[in-house]
Design an enzyme around this catalytic site. Structure first.
Site, PDB file in Angstrom:
ATOM      1  N   SER A 143      50.586  39.796  30.456  1.00 39.94           N
ATOM      2  CA  SER A 143      50.078  41.094  30.943  1.00 39.94           C
ATOM      3  C   SER A 143      50.855  42.206  30.238  1.00 39.94           C
ATOM      4  O   SER A 143      51.847  41.945  29.537  1.00 39.94           O
ATOM      5  CB  SER A 143      50.308  41.189  32.450  1.00 39.94           C
ATOM      6  OG  SER A 143      51.719  41.217  32.706  1.00 39.94           O
ATOM      7  N   GLU A 145      35.337  42.636  30.589  1.00 39.34           N
ATOM      8  CA  GLU A 145      35.133  42.437  32.043  1.00 39.34           C
ATOM      9  C   GLU A 145      34.044  43.377  32.533  1.00 39.34           C
ATOM     10  O   GLU A 145      34.016  44.561  32.193  1.00 39.34           O
ATOM     11  CB  GLU A 145      36.429  42.702  32.822  1.00 39.34           C
ATOM     12  CG  GLU A 145      36.200  42.608  34.344  1.00 39.34           C
ATOM     13  CD  GLU A 145      37.487  42.596  35.167  1.00 39.34           C
ATOM     14  OE1 GLU A 145      38.478  42.000  34.700  1.00 39.34           O
ATOM     15  OE2 GLU A 145      37.487  43.192  36.259  1.00 39.34           O
ATOM     16  N   ASN A 183      42.010  31.818  35.078  1.00 37.45           N
ATOM     17  CA  ASN A 183      43.298  32.520  35.084  1.00 37.45           C
ATOM     18  C   ASN A 183      44.147  32.167  36.300  1.00 37.45           C
ATOM     19  O   ASN A 183      43.700  32.333  37.446  1.00 37.45           O
ATOM     20  CB  ASN A 183      43.047  34.032  35.110  1.00 37.45           C
ATOM     21  CG  ASN A 183      42.666  34.579  33.761  1.00 37.45           C
ATOM     22  OD1 ASN A 183      42.221  33.835  32.888  1.00 37.45           O
ATOM     23  ND2 ASN A 183      42.846  35.871  33.579  1.00 37.45           N
ATOM     24  N   ASP A 188      46.502  39.729  28.546  1.00 29.28           N
ATOM     25  CA  ASP A 188      45.789  39.756  29.826  1.00 29.28           C
ATOM     26  C   ASP A 188      45.599  41.226  30.251  1.00 29.28           C
ATOM     27  O   ASP A 188      46.539  42.022  30.168  1.00 29.28           O
ATOM     28  CB  ASP A 188      46.641  39.000  30.859  1.00 29.28           C
ATOM     29  CG  ASP A 188      45.898  38.705  32.147  1.00 29.28           C
ATOM     30  OD1 ASP A 188      44.656  38.702  32.133  1.00 29.28           O
ATOM     31  OD2 ASP A 188      46.582  38.451  33.173  1.00 29.28           O
ATOM     32  N   ASP A 225      40.091  45.211  29.361  1.00 28.80           N
ATOM     33  CA  ASP A 225      39.563  45.370  30.713  1.00 28.80           C
ATOM     34  C   ASP A 225      39.095  46.802  30.899  1.00 28.80           C
ATOM     35  O   ASP A 225      39.800  47.641  31.456  1.00 28.80           O
ATOM     36  CB  ASP A 225      40.641  44.992  31.738  1.00 28.80           C
ATOM     37  CG  ASP A 225      40.117  45.103  33.173  1.00 28.80           C
ATOM     38  OD1 ASP A 225      38.967  45.564  33.351  1.00 28.80           O
ATOM     39  OD2 ASP A 225      40.854  44.730  34.107  1.00 28.80           O
ATOM     40  N   HIS A 237      38.935  35.189  36.879  1.00 24.19           N
ATOM     41  CA  HIS A 237      40.276  35.718  37.195  1.00 24.19           C
ATOM     42  C   HIS A 237      40.590  35.403  38.648  1.00 24.19           C
ATOM     43  O   HIS A 237      39.714  34.991  39.411  1.00 24.19           O
ATOM     44  CB  HIS A 237      40.307  37.233  36.975  1.00 24.19           C
ATOM     45  CG  HIS A 237      40.443  37.604  35.540  1.00 24.19           C
ATOM     46  ND1 HIS A 237      41.544  38.228  35.032  1.00 24.19           N
ATOM     47  CD2 HIS A 237      39.603  37.402  34.495  1.00 24.19           C
ATOM     48  CE1 HIS A 237      41.384  38.408  33.728  1.00 24.19           C
ATOM     49  NE2 HIS A 237      40.205  37.920  33.378  1.00 24.19           N
ATOM     50  N   GLY A 238      41.845  35.637  39.017  1.00 19.13           N
ATOM     51  CA  GLY A 238      42.242  35.455  40.415  1.00 19.13           C
ATOM     52  C   GLY A 238      41.965  34.051  40.910  1.00 19.13           C
ATOM     53  O   GLY A 238      41.522  33.846  42.033  1.00 19.13           O
TER      54      GLY A 238
HETATM   55  P1  13P Z   1      45.991  34.848  40.384  1.00 20.44           P
HETATM   56  O1  13P Z   1      46.734  35.994  41.005  1.00 20.44           O
HETATM   57  O2  13P Z   1      44.979  34.273  41.315  1.00 20.44           O
HETATM   58  O3  13P Z   1      46.908  33.790  39.849  1.00 20.44           O
HETATM   59  O4  13P Z   1      45.164  35.435  39.144  1.00 20.44           O
HETATM   60  C1  13P Z   1      45.776  35.665  37.912  1.00 20.44           C
HETATM   61  C2  13P Z   1      44.905  36.425  36.979  1.00 20.44           C
HETATM   62  O5  13P Z   1      43.708  36.589  37.151  1.00 20.44           O
HETATM   63  C3  13P Z   1      45.567  36.973  35.788  1.00 20.44           C
HETATM   64  O6  13P Z   1      44.698  37.749  35.010  1.00 20.44           O
HETATM   65  O1  G3H Z   2      46.492  40.098  36.333  1.00 19.37           O
HETATM   66  C1  G3H Z   2      47.468  39.836  36.994  1.00 19.37           C
HETATM   67  C2  G3H Z   2      48.478  38.841  36.549  1.00 19.37           C
HETATM   68  O2  G3H Z   2      48.860  38.104  37.681  1.00 19.37           O
HETATM   69  C3  G3H Z   2      49.642  39.492  35.865  1.00 19.37           C
HETATM   70  O3  G3H Z   2      50.425  40.171  36.770  1.00 19.37           O
HETATM   71  O4  G3H Z   2      50.767  42.477  35.821  1.00 19.37           O
HETATM   72  O5  G3H Z   2      52.309  41.503  37.547  1.00 19.37           O
HETATM   73  O6  G3H Z   2      52.357  40.644  35.202  1.00 19.37           O
HETATM   74  P1  G3H Z   2      51.526  41.278  36.310  1.00 19.37           P
HETATM   75 ZN    ZN Z   3      43.232  38.850  36.068  1.00 20.71          ZN
END
Ligand code: 13P
Ligand code: G3H
Ligand code: ZN
Length: 341
Positions: free
Chosen positions: A50, A142, A266, A83, A105, A223-224
């Protein structure tokens, strides 16, 4: 082998009908955990960073750790992915550093909070596609807005406020030329996704199926996708943590997604939970310890176990030797030929 494009990994995953986990990293131990899990399960790898991770690791530390991984695990095809890039500049700086894939994004404005317009999203993503494809680098876009908020990134909405519209998704892919598309189907970032176990209804899997029907050749990204396992929550709470009861995305729902076009999955939160539980355990059971290795080794091992399990569940295990890497220059040539056609 050198870092490879994500497009190649996902094209292969589509051919083989499996998904590939994309795991977030910030430091050496997390990269080591992923690489060991990949060697054990014989899996291709997507490592993602990220903006927060890039800043935490001063960019070059992270990049050189990844180069070390390519030297130590030469048999494993490996992607370094940005990311949630918040602007064209973020994506271009990742490409300049050596990332082989970027996410633009554009569903949010550069503040990473305010939902954007479709026109802004198309324009910004198109700009990134042009810059990235010229270098053979992959682009994920996205459409729709994910729920939750992580380190300041996210609109802070629940996962259901801005679901992806299938018509808009098709138009977006046509206008931008992205290789992969993140869609909003009810997931959100972080540990607190659902207050009870979600069903296929909660997660709007029929919308995902509909999007895949409209875009059978676009790699979908979920994602998520952490499952937030109760066992990992329990370890944290057993050793002094204070997590509220919560549910993540059941692995069976992710597997249903994979049957319907999801190629990139992800996962960050599950790894964070595993690491934190292992460190808390050492701190509680051995308060006399002060050598960081005494808690970082179990932390790394706990993350390795989660990643290896997910690699097996997503189906990428065993696919490490299926293909030879396509150099980025060759990928760039293919994009040029496609746009000339
Ligand atoms: P989680 O928080 O569910 O692990 O998702 C991570 C994510 O989507 C990073 O882009
Ligand atoms: O998109 C979210 C990922 O979990 C990355 O998180 O921005 O705290 O590194 P972060
Ligand atoms: Zn994400």
């Amino acid at each position: 082998m050198p870092l490879v494009s994500m497009r190649q990994l996902l094209d292969e995953a589509a051919r083989g009908g499996y998904g590939v986990g994309a795991f977030n990293v910030n430091n050496m131990e997390q990269i080591q955990a992923i690489m060991e899990a990949a060697r054990e399960t014989q899996s291709p790898v997507i490592v993602q960073a990220s903006r927060g991770a890039r800043s935490y690791s001063q960019d070059r530390f992270l990049y050189h750790l990844m180069l070390a991984a390519t030297e130590l695990y030469p048999e494993i095809p490996m992607v370094l992915h940005q990311d949630h890039g918040n602007s064209a500049e973020t994506c271009k700086s990742a490409i300049a550093l050596g990332f082989t894939s970027v996410m633009m994004d554009g569903s949010l404005m550069p503040d990473g909070k305010t939902p954007s317009t479709f026109e802004y999203n198309v324009k910004t993503t198109r700009e990134v596609v042009e810059a990235a494809h010229a270098k053979g680098v992959t682009v994920e876009g996205e459409i729709g807005v994910l729920g939750g908020i992580e380190d300041g990134h996210g609109a802070g909405l629940d996962g259901l406020s801005h679901l992806t519209d299938p018509d808009q998704a098709a138009e977006f892919v046509g206008l931008t030329g992205v290789d992969a598309l993140a869609i909003a189907i009810g997931t959100s970032h972080g540990a607190y996704k659902f207050s009870k176990k979600p069903t296929g209804e909660t997660l709007k899997m029929d919308r995902l199926i509909e999007i895949h029907k409209r875009l059978p050749n676009t790699h979908l990204v979920m994602h998520g996708s952490s499952s937030v396992p109760k066992e990992l929550q329990d370890i944290i709470n057993q050793y002094g943590g204070k997590l509220r009861p919560t549910w993540g995305v059941p692995v069976e729902e992710i597997q249903l997604g994979i049957k319907n076009g999801v190629r990139k999955v992800n996962v960050d939160t599950d790894c964070r939970l595993a690491i934190t539980g292992a460190i808390r355990k050492v701190f509680t059971e051995k308060p006399e310890e002060f050598d960081p290795r005494s808690y970082l080794k179990p932390a790394r091992e706990a993350m390795r176990r989660v990643v290896a399990l997910r690699m097996t569940q997503f189906g990428q295990a065993g696919h490490v030797g299926d293909y030879a890497p396509i150099p980025l220059e060759e990928m760039a040539k293919r994009y040029r030929e496609l746009s000339a056609a």
